[in-house]
Write a protein that holds these residues in place. Sequence first.
Motif, PDB file in Angstrom:
ATOM      1  N   ALA A  11     -34.995  -7.726 -20.860  1.00  0.00           N
ATOM      2  CA  ALA A  11     -34.398  -8.909 -21.710  1.00  0.00           C
ATOM      3  C   ALA A  11     -33.011  -8.462 -22.287  1.00  0.00           C
ATOM      4  O   ALA A  11     -32.835  -7.229 -22.632  1.00  0.00           O
ATOM      5  CB  ALA A  11     -35.212  -9.177 -22.793  1.00  0.00           C
ATOM      6  N   GLY A  12     -32.045  -9.070 -22.050  1.00  0.00           N
ATOM      7  CA  GLY A  12     -30.738  -8.789 -22.623  1.00  0.00           C
ATOM      8  C   GLY A  12     -29.906  -8.026 -21.426  1.00  0.00           C
ATOM      9  O   GLY A  12     -28.634  -7.373 -22.147  1.00  0.00           O
ATOM     10  N   SER A  13     -30.391  -7.896 -20.377  1.00  0.00           N
ATOM     11  CA  SER A  13     -29.570  -6.641 -19.458  1.00  0.00           C
ATOM     12  C   SER A  13     -27.941  -7.249 -18.908  1.00  0.00           C
ATOM     13  O   SER A  13     -27.217  -6.587 -19.022  1.00  0.00           O
ATOM     14  CB  SER A  13     -30.447  -6.538 -18.398  1.00  0.00           C
ATOM     15  N   SER A  14     -28.253  -8.696 -18.781  1.00  0.00           N
ATOM     16  CA  SER A  14     -26.760  -9.325 -18.443  1.00  0.00           C
ATOM     17  C   SER A  14     -25.850  -9.217 -19.709  1.00  0.00           C
ATOM     18  O   SER A  14     -24.597  -8.712 -19.472  1.00  0.00           O
ATOM     19  CB  SER A  14     -27.173 -10.644 -18.322  1.00  0.00           C
ATOM     20  N   ARG A  15     -26.273  -9.312 -21.137  1.00  0.00           N
ATOM     21  CA  ARG A  15     -25.599  -9.299 -21.852  1.00  0.00           C
ATOM     22  C   ARG A  15     -24.857  -7.819 -22.042  1.00  0.00           C
ATOM     23  O   ARG A  15     -23.888  -7.526 -22.362  1.00  0.00           O
ATOM     24  CB  ARG A  15     -26.191  -9.764 -23.185  1.00  0.00           C
ATOM     25  N   GLN A  16     -25.669  -6.813 -21.888  1.00  0.00           N
ATOM     26  CA  GLN A  16     -25.342  -5.507 -21.871  1.00  0.00           C
ATOM     27  C   GLN A  16     -24.478  -5.086 -20.922  1.00  0.00           C
ATOM     28  O   GLN A  16     -23.300  -4.559 -20.885  1.00  0.00           O
ATOM     29  CB  GLN A  16     -26.692  -4.608 -21.737  1.00  0.00           C
ATOM     30  N   ALA A  17     -24.754  -5.583 -19.480  1.00  0.00           N
ATOM     31  CA  ALA A  17     -23.849  -5.196 -18.582  1.00  0.00           C
ATOM     32  C   ALA A  17     -22.440  -6.011 -18.766  1.00  0.00           C
ATOM     33  O   ALA A  17     -21.441  -5.293 -18.625  1.00  0.00           O
ATOM     34  CB  ALA A  17     -24.311  -5.898 -17.240  1.00  0.00           C
ATOM     35  N   ASP A  18     -22.182  -6.923 -19.353  1.00  0.00           N
ATOM     36  CA  ASP A  18     -21.010  -7.635 -19.627  1.00  0.00           C
ATOM     37  C   ASP A  18     -20.440  -6.864 -20.578  1.00  0.00           C
ATOM     38  O   ASP A  18     -19.122  -6.640 -20.457  1.00  0.00           O
ATOM     39  CB  ASP A  18     -21.237  -9.159 -20.121  1.00  0.00           C
ATOM     40  N   THR A  19     -21.044  -6.444 -21.694  1.00  0.00           N
ATOM     41  CA  THR A  19     -20.373  -5.700 -22.898  1.00  0.00           C
ATOM     42  C   THR A  19     -19.932  -4.637 -22.081  1.00  0.00           C
ATOM     43  O   THR A  19     -18.614  -4.010 -22.887  1.00  0.00           O
ATOM     44  CB  THR A  19     -21.593  -5.464 -23.841  1.00  0.00           C
ATOM     45  N   LEU A  20     -20.709  -3.836 -21.475  1.00  0.00           N
ATOM     46  CA  LEU A  20     -20.202  -2.411 -21.106  1.00  0.00           C
ATOM     47  C   LEU A  20     -19.002  -2.474 -20.096  1.00  0.00           C
ATOM     48  O   LEU A  20     -18.103  -1.692 -20.018  1.00  0.00           O
ATOM     49  CB  LEU A  20     -21.338  -1.545 -20.310  1.00  0.00           C
TER      50      LEU A  20
END
Length: 545
Positions: A228-237
């Motif tokens: 969960a939340g991997s897409s947001r993490q990828a976008d943030t990084l």
Amino acid sequence: MSVVSKACDACRVRRTKCDGHQPCLKCKTSDIGCTYALSRKKRGPRGKTVTMLQEVFGSGAGATASVSTVEAGTDSNAEAGPSHVPTATISPISSSSDPWLSALEHGNSLQLVTSNSPRSSLQLVTSHSPLSLAPFALPPAVLSPSPDHPFGHAFHARAHIIELMEARISSLLHAFFSHMHTIWPVVDGISVLKRFGHKEHLYNESFAALVLSMCSLALFLPFEAAKAGSSRQADTLVREALALHSSNPELGIRPNLDHISTSLIMSSALRLTHGFNAWYLRRREAYALVELLNLSNPRVYDRFTEAEKSTAIQLIWHLSSGDRSNALILPKLEGSLPHFRPLIAIRGKVTHLLSIMSAEWASSTAVAQIEPTTRVFEILDQGLVECIRGACGEVEPCTFDADAAMEYHRTLDAVTSGHLSPVQAADFLLTRLWLHAEIWRACTSHSVLQFEPEHRELRIEYPVEVLGRTVRVINGLPPGAVSGNGPAMGQKLKNIVAAAQAVLALPNPPASFQGVSSHDEAMEMVARVLEVASPLTSLRWIRWE
């Protein structure tokens, strides 16, 4: 004069040097009161930034030690970042012959060689073999911050934000070097891990951007993407990496290998987070940086260390060969791309490895470490790519004929491999078969096929033979080896099937095929390959080990 830990209030307001005494020399000279009453401004990201990072990366994002603690010289954060660095060994790929490949294409399963096997012949190796291209083993001393590293205590502007994410960054670096670097070695892994252990990502903007770009790409591994939340993490990084990368004043003046690696790795991450145009922009930037660094001049290598020379060669080779692959695969994966223009058409041979290397480097260990699939694409010169794409003859008359086709086929079969993991074996064997089918496709569009040819590659039924060999390769590999190559492999398999179906759908198809007993068996093979290929093309992750 030594640097004091705290200036007096008057010196802080006037922004002048203070000797830290009570009263200090400047206040005594000016005959004013010398006090130390004002509180120091809190360092680090604002509350909204901390809250956002905690939402994206979990509550652990704000739990690491503060940068001010590191500045003070304590070791409370020594175990924070790089404590989960992978442990294994790495060996170069041999360029010797590979007898097991021909056995596999004729229906025999591969024999997995373990570390206890006495055999020395080239075989498929597992991740437990000492010859596998696995992550790195570093001594514990490498992973603790060095007190005398050359970066001093001048943190870059976004160091505080990066430190909040350091635990997650360490985990993602582990994933990158465990599952991606072995098949895409565009950085020197040992050097990167050493620098990360020395906290260089807090001092060096270029290195921080490189680390974050690798971490953003690692979030598209299947087991990471499922969280969960991997897409947001990828976008943030990837946004943080872009901010660090683009704001570096040296980028457009004196680029280095970190800049090129970051642009290349970031392009893949951006394609998954922001689409094709973002990928294309960063890919072109990588080419521009190669030219700005003057890597087309072999004498530039003389100023590099051995590790940097290896990285430079890997980068240029992957850029040039990857461009040929992208020219054939990306338009089909992305759908209609009316404005797509392969970078090889823009850059020509500027980035071709042989045009920038001396003879001694052509036989260096750096070249030996480049995976065999990348070598396969070296046969794809600009003319052949344009013939396959149907864009030849626009600038110069096309010279593709039967002799040229057979030369491409022979050169393709001559590419050999060494010790391969299952994922690498699948990529090498199936990519080679796919390119055989693509060369045949160019033969059809150029009216090169013959009714009674001397060579089987020039026969109308040749794609069905390629299909049969494809099925034998798939059946002989361990489960997961094909799917580990991601969506691009699915498209390659579909292209092989499409060429075979074109032959099978002829009004009067050939009655027999080499390696395939009947028309019905060929149709069963079509179904088998599509069963493997169809799920892959819809996946949102890239090749992994």
